[in-house]
Design an enzyme around this catalytic site. Structure first.
Site, PDB file in Angstrom:
ATOM      1  N   ASP A 163     -19.496  71.373  -4.409  1.00 52.00           N
ATOM      2  CA  ASP A 163     -20.802  72.023  -4.225  1.00 52.00           C
ATOM      3  C   ASP A 163     -20.908  73.159  -5.244  1.00 52.00           C
ATOM      4  O   ASP A 163     -20.083  74.075  -5.243  1.00 52.00           O
ATOM      5  CB  ASP A 163     -20.923  72.569  -2.799  1.00 52.00           C
ATOM      6  CG  ASP A 163     -22.301  73.152  -2.491  1.00 52.00           C
ATOM      7  OD1 ASP A 163     -23.176  73.149  -3.376  1.00 52.00           O
ATOM      8  OD2 ASP A 163     -22.489  73.621  -1.342  1.00 52.00           O
ATOM      9  N   LYS A 188     -29.869  70.984   6.517  1.00 56.32           N
ATOM     10  CA  LYS A 188     -29.534  72.159   7.334  1.00 56.32           C
ATOM     11  C   LYS A 188     -30.731  72.395   8.225  1.00 56.32           C
ATOM     12  O   LYS A 188     -31.839  72.665   7.714  1.00 56.32           O
ATOM     13  CB  LYS A 188     -29.294  73.379   6.439  1.00 56.32           C
ATOM     14  CG  LYS A 188     -27.973  73.307   5.688  1.00 56.32           C
ATOM     15  CD  LYS A 188     -27.718  74.541   4.860  1.00 56.32           C
ATOM     16  CE  LYS A 188     -26.399  74.354   4.099  1.00 56.32           C
ATOM     17  NZ  LYS A 188     -26.262  75.325   3.010  1.00 56.32           N
ATOM     18  N   GLY A 213     -23.959  73.427   6.981  1.00 59.15           N
ATOM     19  CA  GLY A 213     -23.654  74.555   7.853  1.00 59.15           C
ATOM     20  C   GLY A 213     -23.978  75.836   7.122  1.00 59.15           C
ATOM     21  O   GLY A 213     -24.126  75.844   5.897  1.00 59.15           O
ATOM     22  N   LYS A 233     -14.873  69.570   1.202  1.00 56.14           N
ATOM     23  CA  LYS A 233     -15.778  70.011   0.137  1.00 56.14           C
ATOM     24  C   LYS A 233     -15.179  71.248  -0.491  1.00 56.14           C
ATOM     25  O   LYS A 233     -14.682  72.131   0.223  1.00 56.14           O
ATOM     26  CB  LYS A 233     -17.138  70.293   0.771  1.00 56.14           C
ATOM     27  CG  LYS A 233     -18.073  71.220   0.038  1.00 56.14           C
ATOM     28  CD  LYS A 233     -19.457  71.162   0.676  1.00 56.14           C
ATOM     29  CE  LYS A 233     -20.175  72.484   0.641  1.00 56.14           C
ATOM     30  NZ  LYS A 233     -21.501  72.418   1.320  1.00 56.14           N
ATOM     31  N   GLU A 235     -22.833  68.308  -4.897  1.00 56.35           N
ATOM     32  CA  GLU A 235     -23.955  68.942  -4.180  1.00 56.35           C
ATOM     33  C   GLU A 235     -24.615  70.002  -5.057  1.00 56.35           C
ATOM     34  O   GLU A 235     -23.930  70.858  -5.630  1.00 56.35           O
ATOM     35  CB  GLU A 235     -23.403  69.558  -2.888  1.00 56.35           C
ATOM     36  CG  GLU A 235     -24.438  70.201  -1.977  1.00 56.35           C
ATOM     37  CD  GLU A 235     -23.814  70.730  -0.687  1.00 56.35           C
ATOM     38  OE1 GLU A 235     -22.657  70.355  -0.360  1.00 56.35           O
ATOM     39  OE2 GLU A 235     -24.475  71.542  -0.008  1.00 56.35           O
TER      40      GLU A 235
HETATM   41  O1  OSB Z   1     -24.167  75.635   0.072  1.00 54.65           O
HETATM   42  O2  OSB Z   1     -23.611  74.571   1.808  1.00 54.65           O
HETATM   43  C1  OSB Z   1     -23.744  75.636   1.215  1.00 54.65           C
HETATM   44  C2  OSB Z   1     -22.336  78.462   3.384  1.00 54.65           C
HETATM   45  C3  OSB Z   1     -23.302  79.428   3.206  1.00 54.65           C
HETATM   46  C4  OSB Z   1     -24.357  79.188   2.350  1.00 54.65           C
HETATM   47  C5  OSB Z   1     -24.450  77.958   1.685  1.00 54.65           C
HETATM   48  C6  OSB Z   1     -23.497  76.973   1.886  1.00 54.65           C
HETATM   49  C7  OSB Z   1     -22.397  77.251   2.716  1.00 54.65           C
HETATM   50  C8  OSB Z   1     -21.280  76.331   2.909  1.00 54.65           C
HETATM   51  C9  OSB Z   1     -20.416  76.514   4.137  1.00 54.65           C
HETATM   52  O3  OSB Z   1     -20.950  75.500   2.085  1.00 54.65           O
HETATM   53  C10 OSB Z   1     -20.877  75.689   5.283  1.00 54.65           C
HETATM   54  C11 OSB Z   1     -20.154  76.034   6.548  1.00 54.65           C
HETATM   55  O4  OSB Z   1     -18.916  75.969   6.566  1.00 54.65           O
HETATM   56  O5  OSB Z   1     -20.817  76.352   7.537  1.00 54.65           O
HETATM   57 MG    MG Z   2     -24.574  73.598  -0.399  1.00 59.80          MG
END
Ligand code: OSB
Ligand code: MG
Length: 382
Positions: free
Chosen positions: A202, A276, A304, A175, A227
């Site tokens: 994303d 999440k 995550g 991603k 996303e």
């Molecule tokens: O939008 O998924 C998200 C991390 C912090 C806040 C929002 C997001 C993210 C990530 C990283 O995309 C996810 C990870 O590597 O844990």
């Molecule tokens: Mg996201």
């Protein structure tokens, strides 16, 4: 439609154990590199952990909020307030977890705070029974698919280099973060280098419907999904956008629980949901959403929040549940930290998959000295 049995019925019946001391411990870990998104760039992880003692057993859970409200409205300080002043007073030994969830519902929103408590209790119960968390959830062990989330980079060459490293590690999908003006050409650069890669983007809500022509240009790149292209609080306009796009839309920020997932699916606002566990209030609600989506052919994956080894392990156990059909944002510990507070770190197998850490509870052990070294705040709640 034949209704499947509820995936959480047995879990809702589990009694809350007698509890000893409960602490909130905030740790600060430097990231190996800044993580840039359209909403903010984080340079370290400030994680609020909950420590629960009960009959000689100690369980740790992690609140996935940040110190700031830039990704989600909750912060470490709002979560502390809600946990301390509203949630913990509702926790009563002997009541069923389903009853506890019902009590928690009176507190509107604040899913990250709720998840911290609920997940902590589930981890504690698993430890007391000597079973892995996934087994308590009623799910057999399996290997978990990996996925890397690459933050915004300075140049397309930096981005391609990061994707090259991910491909070399055998990640099951990649991603990349995008924002207005840092999108089509950056995706093209990655696609030219890796025509067959399972790739997605994303936007963290950076676009509006006025950008529809720009977004539709992304249809050319055979992305798995885009996303959260539109606002963090929108579902309806995503439905309008999905009708105009070939690429599947995935909702992240907009989904706070099963009711939002049902709305999104009914409106056709997305074909994929990022669950999440923190954002939706914990493991039980996550399993409900995933089962709901499985019945309707909507793909689900685990997001995550750059968690420490505690939250990361929760996400890994969760992905044994029915409905988690796609690789999530579950990547190696070394992507974030030189030294985590829990052992063992997540390391990919040769084929890019992730093994569930063995043993009772999360299967990872929290290293006391590292917590002490990294703690910036320690509050005993009871
Ligand atoms: O939008 O998924 C998200 C991390 C912090 C806040 C929002 C997001 C993210 C990530 C990283 O995309 C996810 C990870 O590597 O844990
Ligand atoms: Mg996201």
């Amino acid at each position: 439609m034949t209704l499947r049995p509820s995936p959480t019925a047995a879990l809702e019946g589990l009694p809350v154990p007698k509890l000893g001391h409960i602490d909130l411990v905030t740790v600060k870990l430097p990231f190996v590199a800044p993580f840039g998104t359209s909403v903010y760039t984080w340079t370290d992880k400030e994680a609020m952990l909950m420590r629960i003692e009960s009959g000689g057993v100690t369980a740790w859970s992690e609140c996935v909020s940040d110190p700031d409200p830039f990704y989600f409205y909750e912060t470490n300080e709002t979560a502390r307030h809600i946990i301390k002043d509203f949630l913990l007073p509702l926790v009563e030994p002997g009541i069923a977890l389903g009853e506890l969830e019902a009590r928690f519902r009176r507190v509107r929103g604040h899913g990250m705070a709720k998840a911290t408590v609920e997940n902590g209790l589930l981890i504690l119960i698993a430890l007391q029974r000597g079973v892995p968390l996934h087994e308590l959830l009623g799910r057999p062990a399996r290997t978990i698919m990996s996925g890397l989330s690459i933050g915004l980079k300075e140049t397309p060459a930096d981005l391609v280099a990061a994707v090259e490293r991910a491909v070399a590690r055998k990640y099951h999908r990649v991603k990349m973060k995008v924002k207005k003006g840092q999108d089509v050409e950056w995706v093209r650069a990655v696609r030219l280098r890796f025509p067959g890669l399972r790739l997605m983007v994303d936007a963290n809500g950076d676009y509006s419907l006025a950008d529809i022509d720009r977004l539709r240009e992304l249809d050319a790149f055979d992305l798995m999904m885009i996303e959260q292209p539109l606002s963090y609080s929108d579902i309806y306009e995503h439905a309008l956008l999905q009708k105009e796009m070939k690429t599947a839309i995935c909702l992240d920020e907009s989904i706070h629980g099963l009711a939002d997932a049902a709305t999104a699916v009914a409106l056709g606002a997305c074909r994929v949901i990022n669950v999440k566990q923190g954002r939706v209030g914990g493991l039980l609600e996550s399993m409900r959403i995933a089962s709901f989506c499985a019945e309707r052919g909507v793909d689900v994956w685990s997001g995550g929040m750059d968690e420490t080894g505690i939250g990361r392990a929760v996400n890994i156990h969760l992905q044994t549940a029915e409905g988690f059909t796609l690789p999530g944002d579950t990547s190696e510990t070394s992507n974030y930290f030189d030294e985590d507070i829990a052992d063992p770190p997540v390391v990919l197998d040769a084929d890019g998959s992730i093994r569930i850490p063995g043993g009772p509870g999360l299967g990872v052990s929290v290293v006391a000295e590292r917590i002490l070294e990294r703690a910036i705040r320690w509050e005993r709640l009871r």
